[in-house]
Design an enzyme around this catalytic site. Structure first.
Site, PDB file in Angstrom:
ATOM      1  CE1 TYR A 149     -47.695  65.106 -74.560  1.00 44.25           C
ATOM      2  CE2 TYR A 149     -46.772  63.831 -72.744  1.00 44.25           C
ATOM      3  CZ  TYR A 149     -46.793  64.978 -73.516  1.00 44.25           C
ATOM      4  OH  TYR A 149     -45.915  66.003 -73.238  1.00 44.25           O
ATOM      5  CG  ASP A 244     -44.782  56.161 -75.071  1.00 48.40           C
ATOM      6  OD1 ASP A 244     -44.089  55.904 -74.067  1.00 48.40           O
ATOM      7  OD2 ASP A 244     -45.185  57.309 -75.356  1.00 48.40           O
ATOM      8  CE  LYS A 272     -44.898  60.127 -67.110  1.00 48.89           C
ATOM      9  NZ  LYS A 272     -45.668  60.086 -68.338  1.00 48.89           N
TER      10      LYS A 272
HETATM   11  C1  LIG Z   1     -45.285  60.994 -69.593  1.00 43.60           C
HETATM   12  C2  LIG Z   1     -45.284  60.358 -70.918  1.00 43.60           C
HETATM   13  C3  LIG Z   1     -44.405  60.766 -71.931  1.00 43.60           C
HETATM   14  C4  LIG Z   1     -43.508  61.947 -71.785  1.00 43.60           C
HETATM   15  O1  LIG Z   1     -42.558  61.785 -70.778  1.00 43.60           O
HETATM   16  P1  LIG Z   1     -41.877  63.102 -70.122  1.00 43.60           P
HETATM   17  O2  LIG Z   1     -40.868  62.518 -69.181  1.00 43.60           O
HETATM   18  O3  LIG Z   1     -42.966  63.861 -69.462  1.00 43.60           O
HETATM   19  O4  LIG Z   1     -41.248  63.862 -71.228  1.00 43.60           O
HETATM   20  C5  LIG Z   1     -44.399  60.050 -73.106  1.00 43.60           C
HETATM   21  N1  LIG Z   1     -45.210  58.997 -73.300  1.00 43.60           N
HETATM   22  C6  LIG Z   1     -46.077  58.589 -72.355  1.00 43.60           C
HETATM   23  C7  LIG Z   1     -46.930  57.394 -72.616  1.00 43.60           C
HETATM   24  C8  LIG Z   1     -46.156  59.255 -71.145  1.00 43.60           C
HETATM   25  O5  LIG Z   1     -47.049  58.863 -70.224  1.00 43.60           O
END
Ligand SMILES: *Cc1c(COP(=O)(O)O)cnc(C)c1O
Length: 433
Positions: A149, A244, A272
């Site tokens: 994701y 990511d 995060k």
């Molecule tokens: C949570 C997440 C996102 C998206 O971040 P948001 O702050 O929710 O938009 C993208 N990549 C990874 C790996 C994530 O865990």
């Protein structure tokens, strides 16, 4: 075995009202309980390792706001720094010294990052980094992995993880085919598939983006050689490698998963943890690539609230707490003990189970495993997971309401919390076996 009763009448009342006010009653689909059954618990407050719901029930929390709360919820150091910062204003819309401070901390810690741009979410970081990959290489295609994701931007809603996987949604309607026609996908841990994509698309692939440890298709680790192989392949084909690390950044180690595995990508996205619970994202990497970003270069990307003093303050304080000696050793030992306890409890109850942990991230699947990719993960018993989730809630443990999400520990979790959680798993697994 009967399970303890859980009174959630106030939660139910609020959530019922929410459903006519907001789609599905939530501001983000992953918060719904659609895949585990029942209604979401409405929180009143969080502190340390715990969350209290509006009915007064207390839960040991293993979501931690989906990652940010690695130091524990509402850490006094972070709260008081925020209180001081808010007095000076919530947003400047102009440069502030706090941006330099957090940028320096990120650059010092994360091996790939020589320059950084702050944004407001992980989604924003990922969509911006894709534009950067394309503008730097002059190529359009990108390779992502099934079950990973990268936020909800159009280009990434192809075989995506997180809520998309949990809710079994197809690639979302409303995404123009043209937007995703340049998004190529491969199974995670499958280097051969990536090789083939490069061979089929000569000089057309801008880069490869992945979660260096997957947390959005359940918890899946890279096989030895996978990250190294991607590093070599991208170099060989003049493409960029992007980690990511929105989830893994400052969670797997102070320098992220890239430091842990010793593989340095060209670009990195974060979010995060670096926002300490406030809305922050960031992308960064090689200085020659970051020089493309406006106003230094021609690639446009902007944000009204980007780098705002509150978010920077929470990030700085959080990283200060994390860089104290022994932090990650403690997180790692605690999480390993929890993970071993979960697997043993599952086996004792006669359930097929597999899983593991790295640093402060863990997960398990209710299948024999091993799970190397999302296809393997789909073999897990999600209906039984739903019953486990409910049984754990009733025992005061709050897990992600999905079989396809990782779990998170924090510095606030005590050994007694871990013991209580393992005991709750033993009872819950027996109950659903
Ligand atoms: C949570 C997440 C996102 C998206 O971040 P948001 O702050 O929710 O938009 C993208 N990549 C990874 C790996 C994530 O865990």
């Amino acid at each position: 075995m009967s399970s303890p009763a859980l009174n959630t009448s106030r939660s139910e009342e609020i959530f019922t009202a929410a459903q006519s006010l907001m789609p599905g009653g939530v501001s983000s689909p992953v918060r719904a309980f659609k895949s585990v059954g029942g209604q979401p618990i409405v929180f009143d407050r969080v502190k340390g390792a715990y969350a209290w719901d509006v009915d007064g029930n207390r839960y040991i929390d293993y979501i931690g706001s989906w990652g940010p709360a690695i130091c524990g919820h509402a850490r006094p150091e972070v709260v008081s720094a925020l209180q001081e910062a808010v007095e000076k204003g919530t947003s400047f819309g102009a440069p502030c010294a706090l941006e330099n401070q957090l940028a320096e901390m990120v650059i010092d810690a994360v091996p790939s990052v020589e320059m950084v741009r702050f944004v407001n979410s992980g989604t924003e970081a990922c969509m911006s980094v894709l534009r950067l990959m394309r503008s730097f290489t002059g190529r359009e295609k990108v390779i992502k992995f099934e079950g990973c994701y990268h936020g909800h931007a159009d280009m990434f809603l192809v075989k995506a993880g997180s809520g998309v996987a949990t809710l079994g949604l197809p690639d979302s309607p409303g995404v123009p085919r043209a937007t995703t026609s340049s998004t190529l996908t491969a199974p995670y841990n499958d280097l051969e598939a990536v090789k083939e994509l490069f061979a089929e698309n000569p000089d057309a692939i801008a880069g490869v983006i992945l979660e260096p440890i997957v947390g959005n298709a359940g918890f899946i680790t890279p096989e030895p050689g996978f990250l190294e192989g991607l590093r070599e392949l991208t170099r060989e084909h003049g493409a960029l490698l992007v980690f990511d690390e929105v989830m893994t950044g400052f969670r797997i180690s102070y320098g992220g998963a890239q430091k842990h595995f010793g593989v340095t990508p060209d670009l990195t996205t974060m979010g995060k943890v670096i926002g300490g619970g406030l809305p922050v994202g960031a992308y960064g990497g090689r200085a020659d690539i970051m020089a493309m970003v406006a106003p230094a270069g021609p690639m446009y990307q902007a944000g009204t609230l980007s780098g705002n003093p509150l978010a920077m303050t929470a990030g700085i304080k959080t990283l200060e707490l994390l860089r104290e000696p022994g932090t990650y050793e403690r997180l790692e030992a605690m999480t390993q003990r929890l993970s071993a306890g979960i697997l043993e409890a599952g086996k004792d109850a006669g359930l097929p189970i597999c899983g593991g942990s790295v640093s402060a991230m863990f997960g398990f699947f209710l299948c024999a495993g091993p799970v190397h990719n999302f296809e393997d993960a789909k073999a897990s018993d999600t209906a039984r997971f739903g019953r486990v989730h409910r049984a754990m809630l009733e025992r005061g443990v709050y897990l992600a309401p999905s079989a396809f999400e990782a779990g998170f520990t924090s510095l606030a979790h005590s050994e007694a919390d871990i013991d209580a959680t393992i005991k709750a798993f033993q009872e819950s697994f027996r109950q659903v076996a």
